[in-house]
Design an enzyme around this catalytic site. Structure first.
Site, PDB file in Angstrom:
ATOM      1  N   GLU A 141     -20.782 103.468  -1.699  1.00  0.00           N
ATOM      2  CA  GLU A 141     -21.286 102.360  -0.874  1.00  0.00           C
ATOM      3  C   GLU A 141     -22.682 102.601  -0.304  1.00  0.00           C
ATOM      4  OE1 GLU A 141     -18.577 100.882   2.025  1.00  0.00           O
ATOM      5  OE2 GLU A 141     -17.027 100.473   0.555  1.00  0.00           O
ATOM      6  N   GLU A 163     -11.907 101.275  -4.260  1.00  0.00           N
ATOM      7  CA  GLU A 163     -11.284 101.217  -2.932  1.00  0.00           C
ATOM      8  C   GLU A 163     -10.833  99.800  -2.633  1.00  0.00           C
ATOM      9  OE1 GLU A 163     -13.464 102.632   0.522  1.00  0.00           O
ATOM     10  OE2 GLU A 163     -14.121 104.411  -0.558  1.00  0.00           O
TER      11      GLU A 163
END
Ligand code: BGC
Length: 449
Positions: free
Chosen positions: A170, A360
């Site tokens: 991320e 995720e």
């Protein structure tokens, strides 16, 4: 007959995993030569972490990894995603390699292989060595040199055992929260930090990919982006424009340079032009590209955005889920599986993405332990609906190779400390006792169904 969702619906080669991260799980902060990370330092600053928690002990994965991997296995997963702590391997970020740090991840990898769990290794999951932050961290031009060395050390150490690599977790998450808003470590703010951090991070993910490609034969290389569906609050022109600016930041900023589109510079969003000027980025646009084998797609929630002239640069604010009275998690994040489906389709339809792995997806709820049982039905519903969204996209032809639940067990949830629980396994942070939640049992049945 009512059809019960089962893992078999996804095909027999689909990979089912569970994910953790070094700074959130390992603990053992100062042990065996590990250097401090920016999270160790940040957590010491008063008021930065809710409840005052620190990553010093985490859920003690460093000492309990064998038991924890048995839990992964018992729940039926076949893949395990974890990250390497840069400061455990290179305590100062550069310079001397810490042999005990290298040895620890060998043990984790060997244990995975012994249990038949495929390791997916994340190289950077937000825990920069504090020594590098003292020199500016991701805002320093030399970060690329430091990061490349770290990647090289890891590839040389583990490349013969590990084939699945995720370069960065991320990039938007840590550059925006850590270098613009200051809510995450290292707590920096302002464009003078954010813009160079963006540029260096996009370069790092591509260069990291190239290093792994060169050093690890047959590697399966990805990098993990967070995506959110951005929904305008109304049809008013200014709300639509505000939502577009947020979309550029949250969804397009990091993936577009990788797939060869360059930075998403939009006439209506001038401030990103500075990115081009920074370090003469346009000259190096081709270096920001890398032909990843897969894109790690991480999805938690959609956002609703309205125009707000008081917010610098982006001139937009979120209308939160609570005020909209829609279902949300303990993080205040809207629960919306349809938006997950749309997000997957959008990334696929970009073109240039060969394969998607959901690296995720998960949710925090206020879990209550009653007589040793955690009946987290909301989390089970969350997974069930989000898995259906994955299946729908897959059936429509999206090449989705796997899905990772976030996360194995309750852990250090960054600036939320130990106050938010995402685990399939409950952790009592006083005793480190693990208790499988009903969602964990649900996963076991789903995977064996
Ligand atoms: C991060 C995880 C984090 C999760 C929930 C993701 O952004 O990669 O480390 O715990 O979201 O906030």
């Amino acid at each position: 007959m009512h059809h019960i969702l089962s893992a078999r619906d996804f095909g027999k080669n689909f990979q089912w995993g569970v994910a953790i991260a070094a700074a959130q799980n390992e603990g053992a902060a100062g042990e065996d030569g590990k250097g401090a990370s920016i999270w160790d330092a940040f957590a010491k600053r008063p008021g930065k972490i809710r409840g005052g928690g620190r990553p010093t002990t985490g859920c003690d994965f460093y000492h309990r990894y064998k038991d924890d991997l048995l839990l992964v296995k018992a729940l039926g997963f076949t893949v395990f995603r974890f990250s390497l702590s840069w400061a455990r391997i290179l305590p100062d970020g550069t310079g001397k390699v810490n042999k005990e740090g290298i040895a620890f991840y060998h043990k984790v990898i060997d244990e995975c292989l012994k249990l038949g769990l495929i390791p997916y290794v994340t190289l950077y999951h937000w825990d920069l060595p504090q020594e590098l932050q003292k020199k500016g961290g991701w805002a320093n031009y030399f970060i690329n040199k430091w990061f490349n060395r770290f990647v090289t050390v890891c590839a040389e150490a583990y490349g013969d055992k590990v084939k699945n690599w995720i370069i960065i977790n991320e990039p938007f998450g840590f550059t925006s929260l850590g270098y613009m808003i200051g809510r995450h470590a290292p707590g920096k703010t302002g464009l003078e930090n954010f813009l160079p951090a963006i540029y260096h991070t996009s370069l790092a993910q591509a260069e990291g990919g190239r290093i792994i490609r060169n050093l690890v034969p047959y590697a399966h290389i990805g990098t993990a982006f967070s995506f959110s569906q951005v929904v305008p609050h109304s049809d008013k022109k200014e709300d639509l424009a505000a939502a577009n600016r947020v979309d550029i930041l949250m969804n397009r900023l990091f993936i577009e340079p990788v797939i060869g589109k360059g930075y998403p510079i939009d006439d209506s969003f001038k401030f990103l032009e500075k990115l081009q000027l920074h370090n003469k980025a346009w000259k190096f646009a081709d270096r920001l590209q890398f032909d990843f084998d897969f894109i790690g797609l991480q999805y938690y929630f959609p956002v609703v955005i309205k125009y707000n002239p008081l917010v610098p640069y982006v001139q937009a604010t979120e209308v939160n889920a609570k005020s909209r009275k829609v279902p949300h998690t303990a993080m205040g994040w809207e629960i919306n599986a349809d938006s997950f489906y749309r997000t997957i389709k959008r990334i696929w339809l970009y073109g240039g993405v060969k394969e998607i792995v959901i690296t995720e997806n998960g949710a925090a709820f206020k879990d209550e332990v009653k007589n040793g049982i955690i009946n987290d039905t909301e989390r089970i519903d969350y997974f069930r609906h989000h898995l259906k969204a994955v299946l729908k996209a897959k059936r429509e032809g999206v090449n989705i190779k796997g899905y990772f639940a976030w996360t194995l067990m309750d852990n250090f949830e960054w600036s939320e400390g130990y106050t938010k629980r995402f685990g399939l396994v409950h952790v009592d942070f006083k005793t480190q006792l693990r208790t499988i939640k009903n969602s964990g049992y649900w996963w076991r049945d789903f995977l064996n169904g």
